[in-house]
Design an enzyme around this catalytic site. Structure first.
Site, PDB file in Angstrom:
ATOM      1  N   TYR A  76      -1.138  -7.646  22.965  1.00 21.69           N
ATOM      2  CA  TYR A  76      -0.867  -7.223  24.338  1.00 21.69           C
ATOM      3  C   TYR A  76      -1.375  -8.292  25.306  1.00 21.69           C
ATOM      4  O   TYR A  76      -2.423  -8.902  25.063  1.00 21.69           O
ATOM      5  CB  TYR A  76      -1.564  -5.887  24.618  1.00 21.69           C
ATOM      6  CG  TYR A  76      -1.047  -5.146  25.827  1.00 21.69           C
ATOM      7  CD1 TYR A  76       0.272  -4.723  25.900  1.00 21.69           C
ATOM      8  CD2 TYR A  76      -1.894  -4.860  26.898  1.00 21.69           C
ATOM      9  CE1 TYR A  76       0.745  -4.030  27.005  1.00 21.69           C
ATOM     10  CE2 TYR A  76      -1.430  -4.165  28.007  1.00 21.69           C
ATOM     11  CZ  TYR A  76      -0.106  -3.748  28.051  1.00 21.69           C
ATOM     12  OH  TYR A  76       0.361  -3.065  29.157  1.00 21.69           O
ATOM     13  N   ASN A 165       2.306   6.394  32.650  1.00 25.14           N
ATOM     14  CA  ASN A 165       3.685   6.877  32.519  1.00 25.14           C
ATOM     15  C   ASN A 165       4.279   7.444  33.807  1.00 25.14           C
ATOM     16  O   ASN A 165       5.368   7.019  34.224  1.00 25.14           O
ATOM     17  CB  ASN A 165       3.772   7.899  31.388  1.00 25.14           C
ATOM     18  CG  ASN A 165       3.545   7.272  30.024  1.00 25.14           C
ATOM     19  OD1 ASN A 165       3.742   6.076  29.847  1.00 25.14           O
ATOM     20  ND2 ASN A 165       3.129   8.068  29.060  1.00 25.14           N
ATOM     21  N   ASN A 191      12.844  10.943  25.866  1.00 27.91           N
ATOM     22  CA  ASN A 191      11.811  11.904  25.495  1.00 27.91           C
ATOM     23  C   ASN A 191      10.424  11.289  25.442  1.00 27.91           C
ATOM     24  O   ASN A 191       9.453  11.940  25.063  1.00 27.91           O
ATOM     25  CB  ASN A 191      12.141  12.549  24.150  1.00 27.91           C
ATOM     26  CG  ASN A 191      12.249  11.531  23.026  1.00 27.91           C
ATOM     27  OD1 ASN A 191      12.770  10.444  23.228  1.00 27.91           O
ATOM     28  ND2 ASN A 191      11.773  11.888  21.846  1.00 27.91           N
ATOM     29  N   ASP A 215      18.932   9.866  17.654  1.00 27.73           N
ATOM     30  CA  ASP A 215      19.527  10.975  16.918  1.00 27.73           C
ATOM     31  C   ASP A 215      18.513  11.553  15.938  1.00 27.73           C
ATOM     32  O   ASP A 215      17.713  10.815  15.346  1.00 27.73           O
ATOM     33  CB  ASP A 215      20.771  10.500  16.167  1.00 27.73           C
ATOM     34  CG  ASP A 215      21.615  11.657  15.674  1.00 27.73           C
ATOM     35  OD1 ASP A 215      21.839  12.600  16.458  1.00 27.73           O
ATOM     36  OD2 ASP A 215      22.031  11.624  14.502  1.00 27.73           O
ATOM     37  N   ARG A 216      18.543  12.872  15.770  1.00 27.55           N
ATOM     38  CA  ARG A 216      17.565  13.563  14.927  1.00 27.55           C
ATOM     39  C   ARG A 216      18.116  14.923  14.533  1.00 27.55           C
ATOM     40  O   ARG A 216      19.002  15.461  15.224  1.00 27.55           O
ATOM     41  CB  ARG A 216      16.244  13.726  15.676  1.00 27.55           C
ATOM     42  CG  ARG A 216      16.364  14.615  16.913  1.00 27.55           C
ATOM     43  CD  ARG A 216      15.203  14.429  17.856  1.00 27.55           C
ATOM     44  NE  ARG A 216      15.211  13.102  18.439  1.00 27.55           N
ATOM     45  CZ  ARG A 216      14.109  12.453  18.815  1.00 27.55           C
ATOM     46  NH1 ARG A 216      12.936  13.021  18.676  1.00 27.55           N
ATOM     47  NH2 ARG A 216      14.189  11.244  19.339  1.00 27.55           N
ATOM     48  N   TYR A 283      11.347  -1.939  30.756  1.00 30.49           N
ATOM     49  CA  TYR A 283       9.903  -1.750  30.906  1.00 30.49           C
ATOM     50  C   TYR A 283       9.205  -1.611  29.559  1.00 30.49           C
ATOM     51  O   TYR A 283       7.988  -1.383  29.497  1.00 30.49           O
ATOM     52  CB  TYR A 283       9.613  -0.526  31.790  1.00 30.49           C
ATOM     53  CG  TYR A 283      10.006   0.803  31.184  1.00 30.49           C
ATOM     54  CD1 TYR A 283       9.100   1.551  30.444  1.00 30.49           C
ATOM     55  CD2 TYR A 283      11.294   1.317  31.351  1.00 30.49           C
ATOM     56  CE1 TYR A 283       9.453   2.765  29.884  1.00 30.49           C
ATOM     57  CE2 TYR A 283      11.658   2.534  30.800  1.00 30.49           C
ATOM     58  CZ  TYR A 283      10.737   3.250  30.063  1.00 30.49           C
ATOM     59  OH  TYR A 283      11.099   4.450  29.506  1.00 30.49           O
ATOM     60  N   TRP A 309       6.512  -4.180  34.727  1.00 32.18           N
ATOM     61  CA  TRP A 309       5.259  -3.956  34.000  1.00 32.18           C
ATOM     62  C   TRP A 309       4.274  -3.326  34.973  1.00 32.18           C
ATOM     63  O   TRP A 309       3.923  -3.914  35.988  1.00 32.18           O
ATOM     64  CB  TRP A 309       4.736  -5.287  33.458  1.00 32.18           C
ATOM     65  CG  TRP A 309       3.546  -5.180  32.564  1.00 32.18           C
ATOM     66  CD1 TRP A 309       3.222  -4.162  31.727  1.00 32.18           C
ATOM     67  CD2 TRP A 309       2.512  -6.164  32.402  1.00 32.18           C
ATOM     68  NE1 TRP A 309       2.055  -4.438  31.049  1.00 32.18           N
ATOM     69  CE2 TRP A 309       1.607  -5.662  31.442  1.00 32.18           C
ATOM     70  CE3 TRP A 309       2.286  -7.422  32.965  1.00 32.18           C
ATOM     71  CZ2 TRP A 309       0.469  -6.365  31.051  1.00 32.18           C
ATOM     72  CZ3 TRP A 309       1.165  -8.121  32.564  1.00 32.18           C
ATOM     73  CH2 TRP A 309       0.263  -7.604  31.616  1.00 32.18           C
TER      74      TRP A 309
END
Length: 381
Positions: A76, A165, A191, A215-216, A283, A309
């Site tokens: 990072y 967030n 999500n 997809d799930r 982002y 950022w």
């Protein structure tokens, strides 16, 4: 008897040092970068004396973000701060994990004027001090106060998860287009923590959202969940190429922005639905695949590509105007939380009791796995 101000300050300082001397804390630390599950360990250490410009903070809650794990891995851009940590006579050159969280000020140095005992504070910037600890001593200028009237009725976890967030979502919606009510934005990773925040903020401002998720098997359940937050359209990455979805999205002529945190082919498909003159804002890059854009989108639709950022934005807040904007953003988001129009993303919460190092080690080890399956957070007992 009249006591001079200098004597009073000396007594106050001596009292502060006496209170701190011998006080200990638990902290999740690493002495070298690497796999978080391998290099992180929980230690009990003695706190240093409280200096005139410092404050003692009792941590209340702290989340685990992907950027925290990247920082521990050494990948990072913002590196953690390594300090001497005294653990039962052994001094470690170590860094405390975590960049986001909230704590309560329990003591202040005699030259501290921007913070009061009892204030709830969050780190001013990432990397200045670690938040995965029960208490810490930091420079007073490295924390920002969250006023009591802003946080009234909210939990420590709500405040602990504020800075990254929700604020990223806020800036994405505010800084890259003059969005009007009825305009659309399209995003992948819908999500995620930022994705859920975009949905809720946009809904509260009358902006519509097109939301792409991986997809799930439980897709319909997730679609219902995001719709309940205010999402207008929710599709999987596979559905994004279906004829019916293509027809629906191509009929919209006011998709002003696209938000990307994934990269790769999904981002390419998403960008095709941004309206002429719109902007793709990246982002994040969870897939670790590059962002590609066909020449036709640049030539014939004049699509712009930008990056964002949140740390860079916070680093720009040195001016009074930008600091006022930061405060306005926090106040706005917390106001939506208090009114029930914004909820913190689902968290797997673990309580770290200062009395048990072994339990704390197990909790931290499980929380920092890339395959944990859900976002983790710590609350400190």
């Amino acid at each position: 008897m009249i006591v001079s101000s200098s004597v009073f300050r000396a007594v106050r300082r001596a009292h502060g040092l006496m209170q701190v001397r011998g006080m200990q804390a638990l902290a999740a630390v690493y002495t070298e970068t690497g796999d978080p599950q391998s290099v992180l360990r929980v230690v009990r250490h003695s706190l240093p004396p409280l200096l005139d410009t410092q404050v003692m903070v009792q941590m209340l809650a702290s989340p685990v973000n992907p950027s925290d794990l990247n920082q521990i891995e050494g990948t990072y851009p913002v590196r953690g701060t390594f300090n001497n940590i005294n653990t039962s006579g052994t001094v470690l050159q170590a860094c405390v994990g975590g960049n986001e969280g909230v704590g309560r000020v329990t003591q202040i140095g005699q030259n501290v004027h921007n913070v009061q005992v009892g204030d709830w504070v969050v780190p001013q910037r990432a990397g200045e001090f670690g938040t995965w600890c029960t208490r810490t001593i930091v420079d007073a200028q490295s924390v920002s106060v969250v006023p009591e009237k802003w946080r009234s009725g909210l939990s420590p976890l709500d405040i602990a998860c504020l800075k990254v967030n929700p604020c990223t979502a806020y800036r994405l919606l505010r800084d890259f287009a003059d969005l009007k009510k009825g305009d659309y934005v399209i995003q992948n990773g819908a999500n995620s923590g930022v994705g859920r925040a975009v949905i809720q903020l946009a809904h509260s401002w009358g902006i519509r959202t097109i939301n792409v998720v991986r997809d799930r098997p439980e897709l319909h359940e997730l679609q219902r969940e995001l719709t309940a937050l205010g999402a207008d359209i929710v599709v999987s990455d596979k559905q994004l190429t279906a004829d019916s979805v293509k027809q629906q999205l191509r009929s919209l002529n006011n998709v002003r922005l696209g938000f990307n945190c994934v990269g790769g082919r999904t981002t390419l498909q998403l960008t095709k639905y941004i309206s002429e003159g719109g902007t793709l804002v990246t982002y994040g890059g969870m897939s670790r695949q590059p962002v590609t854009m066909p020449t036709s989108l640049l030539l014939f639709k004049d699509i712009a590509a930008r990056g964002f950022w949140m740390n860079r934005w916070y680093n720009s807040c040195s001016s009074l105007a930008m600091d006022a904007e930061r405060q306005s953003m926090w106040k706005s988001i917390l106001g939506l939380m208090r009114s029930g129009q914004f909820v913190t993303q689902p968290l797997s919460v673990s309580s770290i009791d200062e009395a048990s190092e072994d339990d704390a080690q197990r909790i931290v080890h499980d929380a920092v796995s890339w395959t944990a399956g859900s976002k983790h957070a710590f609350v400190f007992a």
